[in-house]
Motif scaffolding. Structure first.
Motif, PDB file in Angstrom:
ATOM      1  N   HIS A  23       0.817  -1.217   0.000  1.00 25.66           N
ATOM      2  CA  HIS A  23       0.000   0.000   0.000  1.00 25.66           C
ATOM      3  C   HIS A  23       0.852   1.269   0.000  1.00 25.66           C
ATOM      4  CE1 HIS A  23      -3.383   2.628   0.533  1.00 25.66           C
ATOM      5  NE2 HIS A  23      -2.769   3.183   1.557  1.00 25.66           N
ATOM      6  N   GLU A  42      -8.714  -2.177  -0.942  1.00 22.35           N
ATOM      7  CA  GLU A  42      -8.161  -1.586  -2.161  1.00 22.35           C
ATOM      8  C   GLU A  42      -7.097  -2.493  -2.763  1.00 22.35           C
ATOM      9  OE1 GLU A  42      -6.368   2.081  -1.092  1.00 22.35           O
ATOM     10  OE2 GLU A  42      -8.209   2.970  -0.359  1.00 22.35           O
ATOM     11  N   ARG A  45      -0.735  -0.854  -4.492  1.00 24.85           N
ATOM     12  CA  ARG A  45      -0.234   0.234  -5.340  1.00 24.85           C
ATOM     13  C   ARG A  45       1.254   0.109  -5.624  1.00 24.85           C
ATOM     14  NH1 ARG A  45      -4.762   1.848  -7.629  1.00 24.85           N
ATOM     15  NH2 ARG A  45      -6.351   2.185  -6.070  1.00 24.85           N
ATOM     16  N   TYR A  46       1.977  -0.651  -4.804  1.00 29.81           N
ATOM     17  CA  TYR A  46       3.424  -0.818  -4.960  1.00 29.81           C
ATOM     18  C   TYR A  46       3.748  -2.303  -5.035  1.00 29.81           C
ATOM     19  CZ  TYR A  46       3.929   4.058  -3.693  1.00 29.81           C
ATOM     20  OH  TYR A  46       3.852   5.426  -3.677  1.00 29.81           O
ATOM     21  N   ARG A  53       5.919   1.377  -8.612  1.00 34.08           N
ATOM     22  CA  ARG A  53       4.473   1.592  -8.694  1.00 34.08           C
ATOM     23  C   ARG A  53       3.884   0.562  -9.640  1.00 34.08           C
ATOM     24  NH1 ARG A  53       1.189   4.989  -5.713  1.00 34.08           N
ATOM     25  NH2 ARG A  53      -0.035   5.305  -7.546  1.00 34.08           N
ATOM     26  N   VAL A  56      -2.434  -0.642 -12.171  1.00 35.01           N
ATOM     27  CA  VAL A  56      -3.586  -1.316 -11.585  1.00 35.01           C
ATOM     28  C   VAL A  56      -4.828  -1.014 -12.410  1.00 35.01           C
ATOM     29  CG1 VAL A  56      -5.045  -1.521  -9.526  1.00 35.01           C
ATOM     30  CG2 VAL A  56      -2.590  -1.152  -9.276  1.00 35.01           C
ATOM     31  N   TYR A  63      -9.434  -6.871  -9.382  1.00 32.12           N
ATOM     32  CA  TYR A  63      -8.444  -5.970  -9.975  1.00 32.12           C
ATOM     33  C   TYR A  63      -7.359  -6.796 -10.656  1.00 32.12           C
ATOM     34  CZ  TYR A  63      -5.422  -7.116  -6.033  1.00 32.12           C
ATOM     35  OH  TYR A  63      -4.664  -7.785  -5.114  1.00 32.12           O
ATOM     36  N   ALA A  65      -3.133  -6.228 -11.310  1.00 31.87           N
ATOM     37  CA  ALA A  65      -1.980  -5.398 -10.975  1.00 31.87           C
ATOM     38  C   ALA A  65      -0.762  -5.959 -11.695  1.00 31.87           C
ATOM     39  CB  ALA A  65      -1.746  -5.388  -9.470  1.00 31.87           C
TER      40      ALA A  65
END
Length: 74
Positions: A23, A42, A45-46, A53, A56, A63, A65
């Motif tokens: 996160h 969620e 993000r990383y 980064r 996503v 999701y 990623a």
């Protein structure tokens, strides 16, 4: 035996360690309770392997990623 390059270890490998928080991207040496709570709602993000980064895509069913170095994350 030489230590493998972190960029060469697949992110979804069961033997890989998770050195970074998905996160906030900070080192995951200690637990991040707020980040764990947010990651339950969620997408990450990383990249947990290299701290890059992630690209996503949020879908109705979940999701996707992708890390530029490690590919798709499970």
């Amino acid at each position: 035996m030489p230590t493998p390059d972190p960029a060469a270890v697949p992110a979804n490998s069961p033997t890989s360690e998770i050195p970074y928080c998905g996160h906030c991207g900070e080192p995951a040496a200690s637990p991040h309770p707020a980040c764990v709570a947010r990651l339950s709602l969620e997408p990450p993000r990383y990249c947990p392997q290299c701290r890059r980064r992630l690209v996503v895509q949020v879908l109705p069913t979940g999701y996707r990623a992708r890390c530029s170095a490690h590919g798709d994350l499970a």
